[in-house]
Design a protein around this motif. Structure first.
Motif, PDB file in Angstrom:
ATOM      1  N   ARG A   1     115.641  40.976 105.157  1.00 23.96           N
ATOM      2  CA  ARG A   1     115.908  40.265 103.901  1.00 23.96           C
ATOM      3  C   ARG A   1     115.678  38.764 104.052  1.00 23.96           C
ATOM      4  O   ARG A   1     115.250  38.105 103.107  1.00 23.96           O
ATOM      5  CB  ARG A   1     117.335  40.545 103.435  1.00 23.96           C
ATOM      6  CG  ARG A   1     117.508  41.953 102.859  1.00 23.96           C
ATOM      7  CD  ARG A   1     118.940  42.252 102.496  1.00 23.96           C
ATOM      8  NE  ARG A   1     119.064  43.553 101.848  1.00 23.96           N
ATOM      9  CZ  ARG A   1     120.207  44.151 101.572  1.00 23.96           C
ATOM     10  NH1 ARG A   1     121.354  43.553 101.891  1.00 23.96           N
ATOM     11  NH2 ARG A   1     120.231  45.329 100.988  1.00 23.96           N
ATOM     12  N   MET A   2     115.949  38.243 105.238  1.00 17.75           N
ATOM     13  CA  MET A   2     115.641  36.830 105.476  1.00 17.75           C
ATOM     14  C   MET A   2     114.132  36.619 105.555  1.00 17.75           C
ATOM     15  O   MET A   2     113.611  35.633 105.027  1.00 17.75           O
ATOM     16  CB  MET A   2     116.336  36.343 106.747  1.00 17.75           C
ATOM     17  CG  MET A   2     117.834  36.135 106.574  1.00 17.75           C
ATOM     18  SD  MET A   2     118.640  35.317 107.984  1.00 17.75           S
ATOM     19  CE  MET A   2     118.814  36.701 109.115  1.00 17.75           C
ATOM     20  N   LEU A   3     113.422  37.542 106.183  1.00 18.62           N
ATOM     21  CA  LEU A   3     111.957  37.452 106.238  1.00 18.62           C
ATOM     22  C   LEU A   3     111.360  37.491 104.834  1.00 18.62           C
ATOM     23  O   LEU A   3     110.363  36.820 104.551  1.00 18.62           O
ATOM     24  CB  LEU A   3     111.381  38.594 107.070  1.00 18.62           C
ATOM     25  CG  LEU A   3     111.108  38.310 108.557  1.00 18.62           C
ATOM     26  CD1 LEU A   3     112.380  37.974 109.306  1.00 18.62           C
ATOM     27  CD2 LEU A   3     110.386  39.479 109.210  1.00 18.62           C
ATOM     28  N   ALA A   4     111.978  38.281 103.961  1.00 22.44           N
ATOM     29  CA  ALA A   4     111.458  38.442 102.598  1.00 22.44           C
ATOM     30  C   ALA A   4     111.981  37.381 101.636  1.00 22.44           C
ATOM     31  O   ALA A   4     111.697  37.442 100.437  1.00 22.44           O
ATOM     32  CB  ALA A   4     111.817  39.832 102.079  1.00 22.44           C
ATOM     33  N   THR A   5     112.748  36.418 102.125  1.00 21.05           N
ATOM     34  CA  THR A   5     113.310  35.295 101.365  1.00 21.05           C
ATOM     35  C   THR A   5     114.375  35.727 100.355  1.00 21.05           C
ATOM     36  O   THR A   5     114.692  34.973  99.444  1.00 21.05           O
ATOM     37  CB  THR A   5     112.225  34.469 100.629  1.00 21.05           C
ATOM     38  OG1 THR A   5     111.749  35.176  99.478  1.00 21.05           O
ATOM     39  CG2 THR A   5     111.054  34.131 101.537  1.00 21.05           C
ATOM     40  N   LEU A   6     114.937  36.915 100.520  1.00 17.97           N
ATOM     41  CA  LEU A   6     115.994  37.354  99.611  1.00 17.97           C
ATOM     42  C   LEU A   6     117.318  36.672  99.924  1.00 17.97           C
ATOM     43  O   LEU A   6     118.145  36.475  99.030  1.00 17.97           O
ATOM     44  CB  LEU A   6     116.155  38.872  99.678  1.00 17.97           C
ATOM     45  CG  LEU A   6     114.958  39.705  99.226  1.00 17.97           C
ATOM     46  CD1 LEU A   6     115.293  41.183  99.302  1.00 17.97           C
ATOM     47  CD2 LEU A   6     114.528  39.328  97.803  1.00 17.97           C
ATOM     48  N   ILE A   7     117.545  36.350 101.188  1.00 15.19           N
ATOM     49  CA  ILE A   7     118.711  35.577 101.591  1.00 15.19           C
ATOM     50  C   ILE A   7     118.250  34.493 102.561  1.00 15.19           C
ATOM     51  O   ILE A   7     117.247  34.655 103.260  1.00 15.19           O
ATOM     52  CB  ILE A   7     119.805  36.449 102.247  1.00 15.19           C
ATOM     53  CG1 ILE A   7     119.255  37.220 103.443  1.00 15.19           C
ATOM     54  CG2 ILE A   7     120.429  37.390 101.234  1.00 15.19           C
ATOM     55  CD1 ILE A   7     120.301  38.035 104.184  1.00 15.19           C
ATOM     56  N   LYS A   8     118.990  33.390 102.601  1.00 20.07           N
ATOM     57  CA  LYS A   8     118.614  32.266 103.452  1.00 20.07           C
ATOM     58  C   LYS A   8     119.327  32.363 104.798  1.00 20.07           C
ATOM     59  O   LYS A   8     120.512  32.697 104.852  1.00 20.07           O
ATOM     60  CB  LYS A   8     118.982  30.939 102.781  1.00 20.07           C
ATOM     61  CG  LYS A   8     118.169  30.627 101.540  1.00 20.07           C
ATOM     62  CD  LYS A   8     118.565  29.274 100.980  1.00 20.07           C
ATOM     63  CE  LYS A   8     117.730  28.913  99.749  1.00 20.07           C
ATOM     64  NZ  LYS A   8     118.112  27.588  99.194  1.00 20.07           N
ATOM     65  N   PRO A   9     118.620  32.062 105.871  1.00 20.21           N
ATOM     66  CA  PRO A   9     119.295  32.022 107.172  1.00 20.21           C
ATOM     67  C   PRO A   9     120.246  30.841 107.266  1.00 20.21           C
ATOM     68  O   PRO A   9     120.008  29.794 106.654  1.00 20.21           O
ATOM     69  CB  PRO A   9     118.132  31.885 108.170  1.00 20.21           C
ATOM     70  CG  PRO A   9     117.017  31.266 107.383  1.00 20.21           C
ATOM     71  CD  PRO A   9     117.178  31.765 105.978  1.00 20.21           C
ATOM     72  N   ASP A  10     121.320  31.007 108.021  1.00 19.31           N
ATOM     73  CA  ASP A  10     122.218  29.887 108.292  1.00 19.31           C
ATOM     74  C   ASP A  10     121.574  28.933 109.293  1.00 19.31           C
ATOM     75  O   ASP A  10     121.769  27.722 109.229  1.00 19.31           O
ATOM     76  CB  ASP A  10     123.548  30.395 108.854  1.00 19.31           C
ATOM     77  CG  ASP A  10     124.292  31.273 107.866  1.00 19.31           C
ATOM     78  OD1 ASP A  10     124.105  31.092 106.652  1.00 19.31           O
ATOM     79  OD2 ASP A  10     125.064  32.145 108.312  1.00 19.31           O
ATOM     80  N   GLU A  11     120.843  29.505 110.222  1.00 18.31           N
ATOM     81  CA  GLU A  11     120.137  28.721 111.232  1.00 18.31           C
ATOM     82  C   GLU A  11     118.791  29.395 111.505  1.00 18.31           C
ATOM     83  O   GLU A  11     118.608  30.580 111.229  1.00 18.31           O
ATOM     84  CB  GLU A  11     120.936  28.646 112.543  1.00 18.31           C
ATOM     85  CG  GLU A  11     122.271  27.937 112.429  1.00 18.31           C
ATOM     86  CD  GLU A  11     123.035  27.948 113.749  1.00 18.31           C
ATOM     87  OE1 GLU A  11     122.410  28.247 114.797  1.00 18.31           O
ATOM     88  OE2 GLU A  11     124.248  27.672 113.724  1.00 18.31           O
TER      89      GLU A  11
END
Length: 258
Positions: free
Chosen positions: A62-72
């Motif tokens: 989901r982070m790779l797909a930009t659905l959620i943002k990584p904290d770091e």
């Protein structure tokens, strides 16, 4: 080989409610879902993320797909950063998941046109790809049937097809065969092999050893949000089966016999 995806120091935490704390059997108010993940994927390869449920695979994708943002950390996909250029990333990828819910009221034809317009696909290209993909997956017979009336397998096929309307070079697929009957699972797996043969770069997450063994070139084993091993499939299975290798690594990390 050309590096197409670079994942660096990826971390994601979530706050836990009191109910979730009980379910997780922890007093901690936060859960580290992904913790400093690093890996690369190259053009034309299939990279598999293998791990048990709750390992952080879905959160990673989901982070790779930009659905959620990584904290770091960050992910660079074909030169575009998920944190700095998310719109550019979305134009380069297809993200497929069994959790993609298409509106029951609409038809496959309508949804295909809707997603094509989102990706600015011209009419001629849209119609040619619709004919090819609908025929390939047997959707043509149900093109004007409301999605709510389709079988689970057919809805999954429609979800797959509408995610690929812009013919991206990078496909990210979360649990591609999860919940599918054996016939539909084979159709999806065979199609992934076709995409691989076309030179697409594919990242899949799964807990199914046979799927990894059938389609993947390299494998990353994820346990408790961390990348424990990342290597060629052929290297991992050189002296034992992938299943045996996984449980050997799992027991070493967790410290208990499975």
């Amino acid at each position: 080989m050309e590096e197409l995806i670079k994942v660096t120091g990826l971390k994601k935490t979530f706050k836990l409610s009191s109910k979730q704390q009980k379910i997780e059997k922890t007093k901690s108010k936060v859960k580290i879902a992904v913790n400093g993940l690093n890996f690369n994927a190259y053009r034309g390869e299939v990279f598999g993320l293998l791990g048990p449920n709750g390992a952080g695979k879905t959160t990673t994708l989901r982070m790779l797909a930009t659905l959620i943002k990584p904290d770091e950390g960050d992910v660079v996909i074909d030169g575009a950063s998920v944190t700095k250029n998310p719109d550019m990333v979305r134009s380069k990828i297809a993200f497929l998941t069994g959790e993609l819910k298409l509106e029951d009221f609409f038809t496959p034809n309508y949804m295909y046109d809707f997603f094509s317009d989102l990706h600015h696909v011209d009419a001629e290209t849209r119609n040619a790809r619709r004919e090819k993909l609908f025929k390939r997956f047997g959707i043509d017979k149900f093109a004007e049937v409301k999605i709510g009336s389709l079988s689970t397998g057919m809805r999954q096929k429609v979800s797959l097809v509408v995610s690929l309307v812009h013919d991206p070079d990078i496909i990210i697929f979360d649990e591609p065969t999860n919940g599918l009957d054996v016939m539909t699972a084979k159709v999806v797996t065979d199609f992934l092999m076709e995409l691989k043969n076309e030179g697409k770069t594919i990242i899949v997450s799964t807990h199914i050893f046979s799927l990894i063994e059938k389609i993947c070139d390299r494998v990353g084993i994820v346990i408790n949000g961390q990348m424990c091993v990342c290597d060629l499939l052929s290297n991992l299975t050189e002296d034992m089966s992938l299943e045996d290798k996984f449980f050997k690594i799992y027991e070493e990390i967790i410290g208990e016999e499975v």
